[in-house]
Write a protein that holds these residues in place. Structure first.
Motif, mmCIF file in Angstrom:
data_model
loop_
_atom_site.group_PDB
_atom_site.id
_atom_site.type_symbol
_atom_site.label_atom_id
_atom_site.label_comp_id
_atom_site.label_asym_id
_atom_site.label_seq_id
_atom_site.Cartn_x
_atom_site.Cartn_y
_atom_site.Cartn_z
ATOM 1 N N ARG A 184 -16.818 35.882 56.275
ATOM 2 C CA ARG A 184 -17.578 37.083 55.923
ATOM 3 C C ARG A 184 -18.853 36.714 55.170
ATOM 4 O O ARG A 184 -19.924 37.250 55.433
ATOM 5 N N LEU A 210 -24.232 39.813 59.254
ATOM 6 C CA LEU A 210 -23.986 41.244 59.471
ATOM 7 C C LEU A 210 -22.836 41.788 58.626
ATOM 8 O O LEU A 210 -22.585 42.987 58.609
ATOM 9 N N CYS A 211 -22.147 40.924 57.914
ATOM 10 C CA CYS A 211 -21.149 41.375 56.944
ATOM 11 C C CYS A 211 -21.858 41.535 55.611
ATOM 12 O O CYS A 211 -21.604 40.813 54.667
ATOM 13 N N TYR A 212 -22.744 42.492 55.546
ATOM 14 C CA TYR A 212 -23.552 42.617 54.331
ATOM 15 C C TYR A 212 -23.076 43.770 53.455
ATOM 16 O O TYR A 212 -23.710 44.112 52.464
ATOM 17 N N CYS A 213 -21.956 44.404 53.804
ATOM 18 C CA CYS A 213 -21.513 45.590 53.063
ATOM 19 C C CYS A 213 -21.427 45.311 51.562
ATOM 20 O O CYS A 213 -20.911 44.293 51.149
ATOM 21 N N CYS A 269 -16.932 45.232 50.737
ATOM 22 C CA CYS A 269 -16.200 45.050 51.985
ATOM 23 C C CYS A 269 -14.907 45.859 51.938
ATOM 24 O O CYS A 269 -14.276 45.975 50.887
ATOM 25 N N ILE A 270 -14.528 46.358 53.066
ATOM 26 C CA ILE A 270 -13.320 47.190 53.115
ATOM 27 C C ILE A 270 -12.089 46.442 52.598
ATOM 28 O O ILE A 270 -11.179 47.040 52.039
ATOM 29 N N TRP A 316 -6.932 41.933 58.282
ATOM 30 C CA TRP A 316 -8.269 41.452 57.954
ATOM 31 C C TRP A 316 -9.052 41.089 59.219
ATOM 32 O O TRP A 316 -10.172 41.541 59.421
ATOM 33 N N ARG A 373 -12.237 43.192 60.718
ATOM 34 C CA ARG A 373 -13.547 42.545 60.744
ATOM 35 C C ARG A 373 -14.097 42.538 62.166
ATOM 36 O O ARG A 373 -15.257 42.856 62.396
ATOM 37 N N HIS A 420 -15.433 45.903 62.974
ATOM 38 C CA HIS A 420 -16.681 46.219 62.274
ATOM 39 C C HIS A 420 -17.874 45.510 62.885
ATOM 40 O O HIS A 420 -19.011 45.908 62.688
ATOM 41 N N ARG A 425 -22.219 44.568 67.112
ATOM 42 C CA ARG A 425 -23.155 44.169 66.069
ATOM 43 C C ARG A 425 -23.241 42.657 65.969
ATOM 44 O O ARG A 425 -24.276 42.105 65.603
HETATM 45 S S1 SF4 Z 1 -16.495 45.934 55.659
HETATM 46 FE FE1 SF4 Z 1 -16.456 45.011 57.704
HETATM 47 S S2 SF4 Z 1 -18.603 44.608 58.229
HETATM 48 FE FE2 SF4 Z 1 -18.491 44.990 56.043
HETATM 49 S S3 SF4 Z 1 -18.339 42.986 55.106
HETATM 50 FE FE3 SF4 Z 1 -16.254 43.744 55.403
HETATM 51 S S4 SF4 Z 1 -15.618 42.989 57.386
HETATM 52 FE FE4 SF4 Z 1 -17.820 42.750 57.269
#
Ligand code: SF4
Ligand SMILES: Cc1cc2nc3c(=O)[nH]c(=O)nc-3n(C[C@H](O)[C@H](O)[C@H](O)COP(=O)(O)OP(=O)(O)OC[C@H]3O[C@@H](n4cnc5c(N)ncnc54)[C@H](O)[C@@H]3O)c2cc1C
Ligand code: SF4
Ligand code: SF4
Ligand code: SF4
Ligand code: SF4
Ligand code: FES
Lengths: 290, 353, 277
Positions: free
Chosen positions: A187, A192-195, A198-199, A220, A224, A227, A231
């Motif tokens: 991640r 692109l895992c810039y949240c 993260c969930i 996990w 991922r 998500h 993308r």
């Molecule tokens: S919520 Fe999803 S897209 Fe965002 S960082 Fe976590 S795994 Fe990556």
């Protein structure tokens, strides 16, 4: 062009960019401490640009440093960044998702003959048909000849998995996921895992168990992959950084294949396009949406 | 320390242990990844001459990535708690490297001081560590910088060395080691040959990174909690858990509840100081809001704080973090650079005098 | 096995809503033997669990001189605290502890005590305050300065009245400007400012302060300006914790484990710590 010449070019360009005050920082590669490994390096002074190099070990996708948590983009002045043709796709995707403004970065585009991993040419490079950057502010290494990729079907590995029976497939993935220790390097290396959160780190409610046990790991990796569906631009960083050698690209490629089959969409190719899972069209084929 | 000659090779040793019904953990391949795992067939155990080290350390057999510590059930006002069972069946970890064996002697301190963590202690007590001296090192190894060697006995119950003809000799370093030799007496024979200064290991030593000056490193760390170098080092750190999770001496953990219907488990899970959530308060305040502060914690803990507290360096030079770091943020390079700064400072001071 | 992670079960005997988001629980141990043998010192803390949600760190807010129960007061801010908030009298929660060091009460004998609290930070002080009041003759003057953001954010309101009425306590309460109501009979001003107005003498005194970090910062500054030596000032640190046992590494500040060596520190000791809290 030889590695030395290219390295000399990037040093020179980086030096000029910082010297002239055109950019506030240059994100690039420097010599590593292990064979076949390079370091990522952020120069802020022209005097530091001597360290920059470019060669076939430069696998890292530096676009990750352009995401918000690095706070590297300060108002007013762009940041220069070394980007290979495949890395530029992640910039495109970040622009599409309003995470980045084109004018905030100065792209040092690197034409690329492919990068190496521990066992030879990286998988993505063997199927690559884009050796020249799609766009850039400066080009290093000249224009290289586009040749037929060694692997013509980018989804060949995915198709192998698809040909397994459901139980074989389950067994294959559970065995792979079993190795995961939840270090989240995949991640963290992913542009692109810039949240911001993260969930997997959310606790109210906790959607995915944080423990490195089968259920937690399955949760996990599936979340991922979802998500990143439509993308993921296929830079392969997640798989490269996974010390457990879990074939994460395969998961992401599977999602890319589904998205391509359903919507004819490939991520990271067009700044103006809308990723299919973020918009709704009347002609979408899911009945339930209408 | 008694010395025994092993009359067989490695695979036969593993086979003999299995035949005696022992629970053997040893390096084996899981796909392309060399990991410690339970050995069912002796041939699965990869011979020590074929690897430098495993991707993950042996710590997970004593301090697992996830481990239940408490179980509970709750139905309205009826709540019950139970101890989770300690998975403490006797086991032998075979084929580990001296750096991994030494790591246990280092983290023993934290798990046992003040309060004793029985989940750690029980497993530690019931595990026999059988290490093999390193015939090769790689570019990442630096055990000789932190007071160890490719053939250090520290922490091992039984340490194997090879002579020039390829025969294995076992140095028994503890009662557990003696017990194991006694169990397999038909393949061991006591001897007086001593390889303490075996040339083979001197050669491995010679190929290693030059020793670090840990005293100087600590002196610098003592004075430089605030220093611009931290920003410089950490600017490229991704803040993942690779370095901590692969490290045999990192020992931080989280405690979380997991439930199913009206019962659940409380687990101890590996955690790492490189994650921003590690220190984040509910109020939003974070004592280490930046990666530079988190990376500083890593280096400080390894080369200063643990020393200050337990008088030991929290690193055995196994090189795992160096190999695994996605951006090649090499802790050896980092601490060597600070010693350079140290001497620079001193030269400047001298010039002033 | 002596499982250091296993909590005692405790029953909620009383719930008091202190402020809109803060509650106090009075707890008694389910196991009669534990109830009998449990002891603690003012300043110590525990890990309180809502089973299925997790554990949270709170100080023990009641006085060790009041036997048979313990109390805690907590603010609902996150996962565990919000789950606890929904519990009621008769519900069972978990408790591990007591952990950490404690206020150096013996060293305070014969001295004038100055308590300075802010918001929920009164909880650990309350334990010590009642401890000292129950041994009243051992101490000199006792001054309590307590403030909160607004009138409704003041905790332990009935006890504040009790302290105000006691002749052997000098009680001063305040709320931040804008937080007062029309019938407010205390001061209006930030705690550090009111402290300066009070200008207590450092002579033979000990100041004990707990509250939000920003309040502590200015209280320490002002105490120093009033002539208090940093050895005369005692406070607590609130680093994020998990185990409370010196194992999980979360609360570390330098070589210090706040859960073992703290949470109580003198201002002098804090000066020696790296600023990692
Ligand atoms: S919520 Fe999803 S897209 Fe965002 S960082 Fe976590 S795994 Fe990556
Ligand atoms: C020694 C000590 C005494 C404390 N005493 C009290 C008290 O008497 N009353 C009170 O209301 N609060 C007190 N706190 C703060 C309290 O522990 C946190 O507010 C609480 O843990 C938040 O938990 P949560 O699960 O609801 O929050 P979440 O945000 O869901 O927290 C997740 C985890 O973060 C940790 N955490 C978050 N914030 C803090 C924090 N400020 N301090 C420590 N850990 C934190 C906890 O481990 C928690 O499990 C004390 C903290 C410490 C260290
Ligand atoms: S990098 Fe590998 S081990 Fe780490 S979380 Fe990702 S898949 Fe798991
Ligand atoms: S810090 Fe790195 S080299 Fe040292 S013991 Fe840990 S993983 Fe090995
Ligand atoms: S380096 Fe970090 S993760 Fe490792 S033991 Fe120290 S604080 Fe924990
Ligand atoms: S030092 Fe490397 S391995 Fe460690 S957190 Fe940073 S990027 Fe990850
Ligand atoms: S709370 Fe775990 S070490 Fe202090």
């Amino acid at each position: 062009m030889s590695n030395d010449k290219i390295s000399a070019e990037v040093k020179k360009l980086a030096g000029e960019l910082l010297e002239s005050g055109k950019v506030s920082a240059v994100v690039g590669y420097a010599e590593g401490t292990l064979k076949g490994r390079v370091q990522t390096f952020i120069a802020r002074k022209a005097s530091e640009t001597e360290k920059f190099i470019f060669n076939q070990n430069c696998a890292n996708n530096l676009a990750v440093y352009l995401t918000k948590s690095y706070n590297i983009i300060s108002a007013g002045k762009p940041v220069a960044v070394f980007l290979k043709p495949c890395d530029i796709k992640s910039v495109t995707a970040l622009i599409q998702e309003h995470q980045l403004k084109r004018e905030d970065i100065f792209i040092i585009g690197l034409s690329c003959q492919g990068v190496l991993n521990d066992s030879g040419p990286a998988g993505k490079c063997r199927a690559c048909s884009m050796h020249n950057p799609q766009y850039y502010d400066a080009l290093i290494g000249g224009v290289v000849e586009e040749k037929e990729p060694e692997v013509t079907d980018p989804f060949a590995r995915v198709k192998e998995i698809e040909s397994m029976t459901t139980s074989e497939c389950w067994e294959f993935w559970m065995k792979e996921f079993d190795k995961c220790v939840r270090c989240y390097a995949c991640r963290q290396a992913c542009p692109l895992c810039y949240c911001e959160q993260c969930i997997v780190d959310k606790t109210r409610p906790r959607w995915i168990e944080s423990s490195a046990h089968p259920i937690g790991n399955l949760g996990w990796h599936l979340i991922r992959a979802f998500h990143l569906a439509g993308r993921c631009i296929g830079c392969g960083e997640c798989e490269r950084v996974c010390h457990q050698n879990i074939p994460l690209s395969l998961l992401n490629m599977k999602m890319s294949k589904e998205i391509f089959d359903l919507y004819g969409y490939t991520a990271g190719m067009d700044e103006g396009a809308k990723p299919p899972l973020t918009e709704f069209k009347m002609e979408d084929n899911e009945e339930f949406i209408r | 320390m008694k010395i025994y000659k092993l009359k067989t090779g490695y695979t036969e040793l593993a086979a003999a242990l299995l035949k005696k019904g022992q629970n053997v953990i040893a390096p084996k391949f899981s796909g392309r990844t060399l990991l410690f795992g339970k050995i069912e067939k002796a041939e699965d155990a990869v011979e020590p001459e074929r690897y430098v080290n495993t991707v993950r350390s042996a710590k997970e057999f004593i301090f697992p990535a996830t481990e239940p510590v408490v179980e509970f059930s709750y139905k309205n006002k009826d709540v019950k708690v139970f101890d989770s069972l300690v998975q403490s069946d006797e086991k032998i970890i075979l084929g580990l490297r001296p750096c991994d064996a030494a790591a246990f002697t280092i983290i023993d301190d934290v798990f046992n001081y003040e309060y004793k963590d029985e989940f750690y202690a029980e497993k530690r007590k019931n595990t026999t560590l059988v290490s093999f001296s390193c015939e090769h090192s790689d570019e990442a190894c630096f055990c000789s910088s932190v007071g160890l060697r490719p053939d250090s006995p520290q922490g091992s119950d039984l340490l194997f060395k090879k002579d020039v003809h390829g025969n294995y000799f076992a140095y028994s370093c503890s009662e557990k080691g003696e017990k194991l030799v006694a169990l397999l007496k038909e393949i061991f024979e006591e001897t007086t040959e001593d390889f303490t200064e075996s040339p083979c290991y001197e050669e491995v030593l010679g190929h290693m990174r030059p020793p670090l000056d840990t005293v100087r490193i600590k002196e610098w760390l003592d004075k430089n909690f605030e220093n611009p170098l931290w920003d410089e080092f950490a600017s490229r750190c991704l803040g993942c858990g690779s370095c901590a999770f692969l490290c045999p001496t990192c020992h931080c953990f989280d405690i979380v509840d997991e439930t199913k219907y009206s019962s659940g488990l409380r687990r101890k899970n590996w955690d790492a100081c490189q994650f921003p959530l590690f220190t984040l308060h509910a109020s939003g305040h974070n004592p280490r809001p930046l990666q530079s502060k988190r990376y500083r914690q890593r280096v400080m803990h390894k080369f200063k704080y643990y020393n200050d507290r337990f008088n030991k360096t929290l690193c055995t030079g196994c090189g795992r973090c160096v190999r695994a770091c996605p951006v090649n943020l090499d802790i050896y390079q980092v601490v060597s650079e600070i010693t350079k700064e140290n001497s620079l400072e001193e030269t400047l001071n001298e010039q002033h005098l | 096995m002596n499982n250091i992670y296993k909590p005692y079960l405790a029953k909620i005997d009383m719930v008091r809503q202190e402020t809109p988001d803060t509650k106090t629980f009075r707890l008694s141990f389910m196991d009669p033997e534990t109830a009998e043998s449990f002891t603690f010192k003012a300043g110590q803390f525990g890990e309180y669990s809502s089973f299925g949600d997790g554990e949270s760190t709170f100080c023990i807010a009641s006085s060790p001189t009041r036997k048979g129960y313990i109390e805690c007061s907590f603010k609902a801010v996150g996962k565990v605290t919000n789950a606890l908030k929904d519990k009621d009298v008769g519900d069972i929660i978990g408790f591990r502890g007591p952990y950490g060091n404690s206020f150096p009460i013996e060293e305070m004998y014969g001295k004038n005590l100055l308590f300075i609290g802010g918001g929920i930070g009164l909880a650990p002080l309350r334990s010590l305050i009642w401890n000292c009041l129950d041994l009243r003759e051992k101490f000199g003057e006792i001054t309590i300065l307590y403030g909160a953001r607004s009138v409704q954010d003041l905790c332990y309101k009935p006890e504040l009245t009790e302290w105000a009425e006691r002749p052997d306590v000098n009680f001063v309460k305040t709320v931040d400007p804008g937080g007062e109501t029309s019938d407010w009979d205390g001061k209006v001003g930030f705690v550090p400012t009111v402290l300066k107005e009070l200008a207590p003498s450092p002579e033979g005194a000990v100041a004990i302060t707990c509250g939000p970090p920003i309040m502590i910062k200015f209280v320490l500054q002002n105490l120093s300006e009033l002539g208090f030596d940093s050895t005369q000032v005692v406070t607590t640190l609130e680093n994020r914790m998990k185990c409370g046992l010196g194992k999980c590494g979360r609360c570390n500040v330098g070589k210090t484990y706040v859960c073992i060596d703290g949470p109580v520190f003198t201002a002098r000791e804090l000066e020696a710590l790296p600023v990692d809290f």
